[in-house]
Enzyme design. Sequence first.
Site, short mmCIF file in Angstrom:
data_model
loop_
_atom_site.label_atom_id
_atom_site.label_comp_id
_atom_site.label_asym_id
_atom_site.label_seq_id
_atom_site.Cartn_x
_atom_site.Cartn_y
_atom_site.Cartn_z
N ASP A 71 0.85 -1.18 0.00
CA ASP A 71 0.00 0.00 0.00
C ASP A 71 0.89 1.24 0.00
O ASP A 71 1.86 1.33 0.74
CB ASP A 71 -0.92 -0.01 1.23
CG ASP A 71 -2.07 0.97 1.07
OD1 ASP A 71 -3.22 0.51 0.91
OD2 ASP A 71 -1.82 2.20 1.09
N ILE A 72 0.54 2.20 -0.84
CA ILE A 72 1.36 3.40 -0.99
C ILE A 72 1.34 4.26 0.28
O ILE A 72 2.29 4.99 0.55
CB ILE A 72 0.89 4.21 -2.23
CG1 ILE A 72 2.00 5.13 -2.74
CG2 ILE A 72 -0.38 4.98 -1.97
CD1 ILE A 72 1.73 5.68 -4.14
N HIS A 94 -7.15 -5.90 2.01
CA HIS A 94 -6.03 -5.34 2.77
C HIS A 94 -5.53 -6.40 3.75
O HIS A 94 -6.33 -7.01 4.47
CB HIS A 94 -6.50 -4.14 3.62
CG HIS A 94 -6.99 -2.97 2.84
ND1 HIS A 94 -6.25 -1.81 2.68
CD2 HIS A 94 -8.16 -2.75 2.19
CE1 HIS A 94 -6.94 -0.93 1.97
NE2 HIS A 94 -8.11 -1.48 1.67
N HIS A 141 -10.14 -5.45 -3.71
CA HIS A 141 -8.85 -5.79 -3.08
C HIS A 141 -9.06 -6.12 -1.62
O HIS A 141 -9.99 -5.61 -0.98
CB HIS A 141 -7.85 -4.63 -3.22
CG HIS A 141 -8.37 -3.31 -2.76
ND1 HIS A 141 -9.22 -2.53 -3.53
CD2 HIS A 141 -8.18 -2.63 -1.60
CE1 HIS A 141 -9.52 -1.43 -2.86
NE2 HIS A 141 -8.92 -1.46 -1.68
N VAL A 195 -10.64 2.93 -3.97
CA VAL A 195 -10.25 2.41 -5.29
C VAL A 195 -11.27 1.33 -5.66
O VAL A 195 -11.39 0.32 -4.96
CB VAL A 195 -8.83 1.83 -5.26
CG1 VAL A 195 -8.48 1.20 -6.61
CG2 VAL A 195 -7.80 2.91 -4.89
N ASN A 247 -13.08 -3.04 2.03
CA ASN A 247 -14.01 -1.91 2.10
C ASN A 247 -14.95 -2.00 0.90
O ASN A 247 -14.51 -2.29 -0.22
CB ASN A 247 -13.24 -0.59 2.06
CG ASN A 247 -12.36 -0.42 3.29
OD1 ASN A 247 -12.75 -0.76 4.41
ND2 ASN A 247 -11.15 0.10 3.10
P1 5GP Z 1 -9.71 1.22 -0.22
O1 5GP Z 1 -9.96 2.44 0.60
O2 5GP Z 1 -10.23 1.37 -1.62
O3 5GP Z 1 -10.13 -0.05 0.43
O4 5GP Z 1 -8.13 1.08 -0.31
C1 5GP Z 1 -7.36 1.64 -1.31
C2 5GP Z 1 -5.94 1.59 -0.85
O5 5GP Z 1 -5.11 1.74 -1.99
C3 5GP Z 1 -5.56 2.69 0.14
O6 5GP Z 1 -5.06 2.11 1.33
C4 5GP Z 1 -4.50 3.49 -0.61
O7 5GP Z 1 -3.45 3.93 0.21
C5 5GP Z 1 -4.00 2.51 -1.67
N1 5GP Z 1 -3.58 3.14 -2.91
C6 5GP Z 1 -4.23 4.11 -3.60
N2 5GP Z 1 -3.55 4.44 -4.70
C7 5GP Z 1 -2.45 3.64 -4.72
C8 5GP Z 1 -1.36 3.51 -5.64
O8 5GP Z 1 -1.25 4.20 -6.65
N3 5GP Z 1 -0.41 2.59 -5.33
C9 5GP Z 1 -0.48 1.81 -4.22
N4 5GP Z 1 0.51 0.94 -4.01
N5 5GP Z 1 -1.51 1.90 -3.33
C10 5GP Z 1 -2.47 2.81 -3.59
#
Ligand code: 5GP
Length: 107
Positions: free
Chosen positions: A29-30, A101, A99, A95, A86
């Site tokens: 995760d970034i 986590h 996915h 996103v 999520n």
């Molecule tokens: P969500 O909130 O959709 O469950 O999680 C999306 C996750 O993707 C977040 O924890 C966010 O930090 C990570 N994320 C968003 N953009 C990028 C990216 O460009 N690269 C990586 N490695 N992680 C990302």
Amino acid sequence: MDCIFCKIINKEISSEIIFEDEEVVVFKDIKPKSPVHLLIVPKKHIESINEAQEEDKELIGKLFLVARDFAKKTGVSDSGYKLLINVGEGGGQEVFHLHVHLMGGWN
Ligand code: 5GP
Ligand code: ZN
């Protein structure tokens, strides 16, 4: 398709991919929210678990087994970890490409 995870999967943008096979990628995760924070992502673009189909059953099962394997590989298996999905904006999804986590590594 304007999906950041599809772009990572297609290597159009870089990320720290630590595992890849024909169906799944795992990358860091970034913006990690835990000492270990990996994302387990199907290569197939599925917006969220809401859009998953019966035919995705094995793929979704695989995400969890890959997550379990990486919990072990990153050393958080015994100390404990969270697997989190999520769903939708109200559920904290940012996103819209399914996915899981993997979060752990707290004391
Ligand atoms: P969500 O909130 O959709 O469950 O999680 C999306 C996750 O993707 C977040 O924890 C966010 O930090 C990570 N994320 C968003 N953009 C990028 C990216 O460009 N690269 C990586 N490695 N992680 C990302
Ligand atoms: Zn996608």
